[in-house]
Scaffold this motif. Structure first.
Motif, PDB file in Angstrom:
ATOM      1  N   SER A 125       0.845  -1.186   0.000  1.00  0.00           N
ATOM      2  CA  SER A 125       0.000   0.000   0.000  1.00  0.00           C
ATOM      3  C   SER A 125       0.886   1.244   0.000  1.00  0.00           C
ATOM      4  O   SER A 125       1.455   1.630   1.023  1.00  0.00           O
ATOM      5  CB  SER A 125      -0.920   0.012   1.226  1.00  0.00           C
ATOM      6  OG  SER A 125      -1.658   1.204   1.285  1.00  0.00           O
ATOM      7  N   ARG A 126       1.021   1.876  -1.156  1.00  0.00           N
ATOM      8  CA  ARG A 126       1.938   3.005  -1.274  1.00  0.00           C
ATOM      9  C   ARG A 126       1.451   4.218  -0.489  1.00  0.00           C
ATOM     10  O   ARG A 126       2.255   4.979   0.034  1.00  0.00           O
ATOM     11  CB  ARG A 126       2.121   3.351  -2.755  1.00  0.00           C
ATOM     12  CG  ARG A 126       2.698   2.191  -3.547  1.00  0.00           C
ATOM     13  CD  ARG A 126       3.024   2.578  -4.967  1.00  0.00           C
ATOM     14  NE  ARG A 126       3.605   1.440  -5.678  1.00  0.00           N
ATOM     15  CZ  ARG A 126       4.213   1.522  -6.856  1.00  0.00           C
ATOM     16  NH1 ARG A 126       4.311   2.708  -7.463  1.00  0.00           N
ATOM     17  NH2 ARG A 126       4.713   0.453  -7.437  1.00  0.00           N
ATOM     18  N   GLY A 127       0.153   4.392  -0.426  1.00  0.00           N
ATOM     19  CA  GLY A 127      -0.375   5.478   0.380  1.00  0.00           C
ATOM     20  C   GLY A 127      -0.039   5.315   1.847  1.00  0.00           C
ATOM     21  O   GLY A 127       0.264   6.287   2.543  1.00  0.00           O
ATOM     22  N   ARG A 128      -0.063   4.069   2.322  1.00  0.00           N
ATOM     23  CA  ARG A 128       0.281   3.810   3.720  1.00  0.00           C
ATOM     24  C   ARG A 128       1.755   4.093   3.973  1.00  0.00           C
ATOM     25  O   ARG A 128       2.122   4.626   5.029  1.00  0.00           O
ATOM     26  CB  ARG A 128      -0.044   2.355   4.077  1.00  0.00           C
ATOM     27  CG  ARG A 128       0.178   2.005   5.546  1.00  0.00           C
ATOM     28  CD  ARG A 128      -0.015   0.525   5.780  1.00  0.00           C
ATOM     29  NE  ARG A 128      -1.341   0.097   5.375  1.00  0.00           N
ATOM     30  CZ  ARG A 128      -1.658  -1.167   5.099  1.00  0.00           C
ATOM     31  NH1 ARG A 128      -0.735  -2.102   5.172  1.00  0.00           N
ATOM     32  NH2 ARG A 128      -2.888  -1.475   4.745  1.00  0.00           N
ATOM     33  N   VAL A 129       2.620   3.755   3.020  1.00  0.00           N
ATOM     34  CA  VAL A 129       4.050   4.025   3.169  1.00  0.00           C
ATOM     35  C   VAL A 129       4.302   5.524   3.260  1.00  0.00           C
ATOM     36  O   VAL A 129       5.026   6.003   4.139  1.00  0.00           O
ATOM     37  CB  VAL A 129       4.838   3.423   1.985  1.00  0.00           C
ATOM     38  CG1 VAL A 129       6.283   3.914   1.994  1.00  0.00           C
ATOM     39  CG2 VAL A 129       4.810   1.904   2.052  1.00  0.00           C
ATOM     40  N   LEU A 130       3.683   6.291   2.358  1.00  0.00           N
ATOM     41  CA  LEU A 130       3.867   7.742   2.371  1.00  0.00           C
ATOM     42  C   LEU A 130       3.317   8.352   3.656  1.00  0.00           C
ATOM     43  O   LEU A 130       3.937   9.253   4.247  1.00  0.00           O
ATOM     44  CB  LEU A 130       3.191   8.365   1.154  1.00  0.00           C
ATOM     45  CG  LEU A 130       3.369   9.877   0.978  1.00  0.00           C
ATOM     46  CD1 LEU A 130       4.845  10.230   0.813  1.00  0.00           C
ATOM     47  CD2 LEU A 130       2.573  10.377  -0.222  1.00  0.00           C
ATOM     48  N   ALA A 131       2.163   7.872   4.108  1.00  0.00           N
ATOM     49  CA  ALA A 131       1.571   8.382   5.349  1.00  0.00           C
ATOM     50  C   ALA A 131       2.467   8.081   6.543  1.00  0.00           C
ATOM     51  O   ALA A 131       2.684   8.944   7.406  1.00  0.00           O
ATOM     52  CB  ALA A 131       0.187   7.779   5.556  1.00  0.00           C
ATOM     53  N   ALA A 132       3.024   6.867   6.597  1.00  0.00           N
ATOM     54  CA  ALA A 132       3.887   6.497   7.720  1.00  0.00           C
ATOM     55  C   ALA A 132       5.159   7.337   7.736  1.00  0.00           C
ATOM     56  O   ALA A 132       5.578   7.831   8.788  1.00  0.00           O
ATOM     57  CB  ALA A 132       4.232   5.012   7.636  1.00  0.00           C
ATOM     58  N   LYS A 133       5.780   7.523   6.578  1.00  0.00           N
ATOM     59  CA  LYS A 133       6.978   8.355   6.510  1.00  0.00           C
ATOM     60  C   LYS A 133       6.670   9.783   6.951  1.00  0.00           C
ATOM     61  O   LYS A 133       7.435  10.401   7.697  1.00  0.00           O
ATOM     62  CB  LYS A 133       7.527   8.364   5.080  1.00  0.00           C
ATOM     63  CG  LYS A 133       8.235   7.081   4.652  1.00  0.00           C
ATOM     64  CD  LYS A 133       8.785   7.228   3.245  1.00  0.00           C
ATOM     65  CE  LYS A 133       9.529   5.975   2.819  1.00  0.00           C
ATOM     66  NZ  LYS A 133      10.756   5.753   3.611  1.00  0.00           N
ATOM     67  N   SER A 134       5.540  10.308   6.501  1.00  0.00           N
ATOM     68  CA  SER A 134       5.176  11.697   6.815  1.00  0.00           C
ATOM     69  C   SER A 134       4.914  11.875   8.303  1.00  0.00           C
ATOM     70  O   SER A 134       5.366  12.857   8.905  1.00  0.00           O
ATOM     71  CB  SER A 134       3.936  12.102   6.009  1.00  0.00           C
ATOM     72  OG  SER A 134       4.165  11.976   4.619  1.00  0.00           O
ATOM     73  N   ILE A 135       4.185  10.947   8.902  1.00  0.00           N
ATOM     74  CA  ILE A 135       3.844  11.061  10.325  1.00  0.00           C
ATOM     75  C   ILE A 135       5.095  10.981  11.189  1.00  0.00           C
ATOM     76  O   ILE A 135       5.317  11.798  12.095  1.00  0.00           O
ATOM     77  CB  ILE A 135       2.826   9.979  10.718  1.00  0.00           C
ATOM     78  CG1 ILE A 135       1.481  10.237  10.036  1.00  0.00           C
ATOM     79  CG2 ILE A 135       2.646   9.930  12.238  1.00  0.00           C
ATOM     80  CD1 ILE A 135       0.476   9.109  10.195  1.00  0.00           C
ATOM     81  N   VAL A 136       5.936   9.980  10.923  1.00  0.00           N
ATOM     82  CA  VAL A 136       7.153   9.804  11.732  1.00  0.00           C
ATOM     83  C   VAL A 136       8.077  11.012  11.585  1.00  0.00           C
ATOM     84  O   VAL A 136       8.591  11.549  12.576  1.00  0.00           O
ATOM     85  CB  VAL A 136       7.881   8.504  11.317  1.00  0.00           C
ATOM     86  CG1 VAL A 136       9.274   8.443  11.944  1.00  0.00           C
ATOM     87  CG2 VAL A 136       7.064   7.289  11.734  1.00  0.00           C
ATOM     88  N   PHE A 137       8.284  11.458  10.351  1.00  0.00           N
ATOM     89  CA  PHE A 137       9.159  12.603  10.116  1.00  0.00           C
ATOM     90  C   PHE A 137       8.602  13.864  10.767  1.00  0.00           C
ATOM     91  O   PHE A 137       9.331  14.605  11.433  1.00  0.00           O
ATOM     92  CB  PHE A 137       9.326  12.819   8.606  1.00  0.00           C
ATOM     93  CG  PHE A 137      10.049  14.086   8.257  1.00  0.00           C
ATOM     94  CD1 PHE A 137      11.433  14.144   8.304  1.00  0.00           C
ATOM     95  CD2 PHE A 137       9.357  15.228   7.894  1.00  0.00           C
ATOM     96  CE1 PHE A 137      12.100  15.316   7.995  1.00  0.00           C
ATOM     97  CE2 PHE A 137      10.017  16.404   7.586  1.00  0.00           C
ATOM     98  CZ  PHE A 137      11.394  16.443   7.641  1.00  0.00           C
ATOM     99  N   PHE A 138       7.312  14.125  10.582  1.00  0.00           N
ATOM    100  CA  PHE A 138       6.705  15.341  11.119  1.00  0.00           C
ATOM    101  C   PHE A 138       6.819  15.383  12.643  1.00  0.00           C
ATOM    102  O   PHE A 138       7.209  16.413  13.209  1.00  0.00           O
ATOM    103  CB  PHE A 138       5.238  15.408  10.702  1.00  0.00           C
ATOM    104  CG  PHE A 138       4.523  16.643  11.179  1.00  0.00           C
ATOM    105  CD1 PHE A 138       4.565  17.819  10.441  1.00  0.00           C
ATOM    106  CD2 PHE A 138       3.817  16.634  12.370  1.00  0.00           C
ATOM    107  CE1 PHE A 138       3.911  18.958  10.881  1.00  0.00           C
ATOM    108  CE2 PHE A 138       3.161  17.767  12.830  1.00  0.00           C
ATOM    109  CZ  PHE A 138       3.217  18.936  12.076  1.00  0.00           C
ATOM    110  N   LEU A 139       6.481  14.307  13.314  1.00  0.00           N
ATOM    111  CA  LEU A 139       6.516  14.294  14.778  1.00  0.00           C
ATOM    112  C   LEU A 139       7.941  14.443  15.294  1.00  0.00           C
ATOM    113  O   LEU A 139       8.182  15.142  16.285  1.00  0.00           O
ATOM    114  CB  LEU A 139       5.892  13.003  15.306  1.00  0.00           C
ATOM    115  CG  LEU A 139       4.379  12.853  15.089  1.00  0.00           C
ATOM    116  CD1 LEU A 139       3.900  11.515  15.615  1.00  0.00           C
ATOM    117  CD2 LEU A 139       3.618  13.991  15.753  1.00  0.00           C
TER     118      LEU A 139
END
Length: 282
Positions: A125-139
């Motif tokens: 799920s590419r959307g899930r990968v992008l969401a996970a990277k974004s959340i971890v990086f942002f926090l």
């Protein structure tokens, strides 16, 4: 009497297992966003680029903020009617370059090494990968920047005294600055997903930060006055200065407006990045 391996096997259609098949004793379940978050957190904290970029950002913010306050303390004390928090602006501006670099490397480096294939094989799920990277990086960036900005503000107040900053000034200079820098890094992550090349994406982001100011400085013609003012007012350094209650032009965004503008631009870039990630081959 037959040996165990000679026992007749039930047909597969009756619930039997084919000869030589293996059933794992480990329970199998579908991957979730939590699994993707754990994977991305493991990756981002185990690579040296994260440690180096965030360490340099902290050194720049604390070092430049303290140095400016120390230099001013020898010249004269800050006037009673002015806050000392804006002196942390220059350190945050330079530190944001480190955040931009980390944001691009968080995803673009995987294209350079080929790791993105492994990532998308483990999590299709590419959307899930992008969401996970974004959340971890942002926090991670938000927490680091906010804590460092608060530390710098405390050092400046201790060195210079002057008028005590109000609650809203403290909130914008810590929480607001942390949010804005994290959004800027998230925008860099989106550009990295679109460009898929580390050097190219970093160059684009640095140009986005510096180019509007450079162009505005060389617009001497009166007919370009409106364009010049817009470039000054909506450039990233100017919007960051607004969070410190300092305006370069006296017009344009004010208060919390830079956060809303940054969130809107970043949201558009993330939508484009998600679309490109789903449509293109790796």
């Amino acid at each position: 009497m037959t040996a165990p391996y000679e026992q007749p096997q039930a047909p597969i259609w009756q619930g039997g297992q084919p000869l030589g098949s293996y059933i794992s004793p480990i329970p199998v379940r579908r991957a979730t966003l939590g699994d993707a978050l754990a994977s991305e957190w493991t990756k981002i904290r185990s690579v040296r680029s994260t440690v180096w970029t965030l360490s340099v950002m902290i050194v720049l913010m604390v070092g430049i903020g303290s140095l400016v306050a120390w230099a001013v303390s020898f010249a004269e004390q800050a006037p009673d009617g002015e806050s000392v928090l804006p002196m942390g602006f220059f350190g945050v501006l330079l530190g944001s370059i480190c955040v931009i670099t980390l944001g691009v490397l968080t995803i673009a480096s995987e294209y350079g090494t080929g790791m993105i294939r492994t990532t998308l094989t483990a999590c299709p799920s590419r959307g899930r990968v992008l969401a996970a990277k974004s959340i971890v990086f942002f926090l991670l960036v938000f927490t680091t920047t906010t804590v460092t900005a608060a530390l710098v503000g405390g050092i400046q107040v201790a060195l210079l005294g002057g008028r005590a900053p109000t609650g809203e000034e403290w909130l914008r200079a810590t929480f607001g600055v942390g949010l804005y820098v994290a959004l800027l890094g998230l925008l860099a992550l989106a550009v990295g997903a679109l460009i898929r090349h580390s050097a190219g994406a970093i160059t684009i982001m640095i140009g986005l930060v510096l180019l509007p100011l450079v162009l505005a400085m060389f617009m001497f013609s009166p007919s370009m006055a409106d364009v010049q003012e817009a470039l000054f007012s909506y450039s990233i350094p100017s919007q960051l200065a607004v969070l410190y209650d300092t305006s370069m032009t006296g017009s344009g965004p004010s208060g919390w407006d830079p956060l809303f503008i940054g969130a809107g631009v970043t949201a558009v870039a993330m939508v484009l990045a998600a679309f490109a990630l789903n449509r293109r081959d790796v």
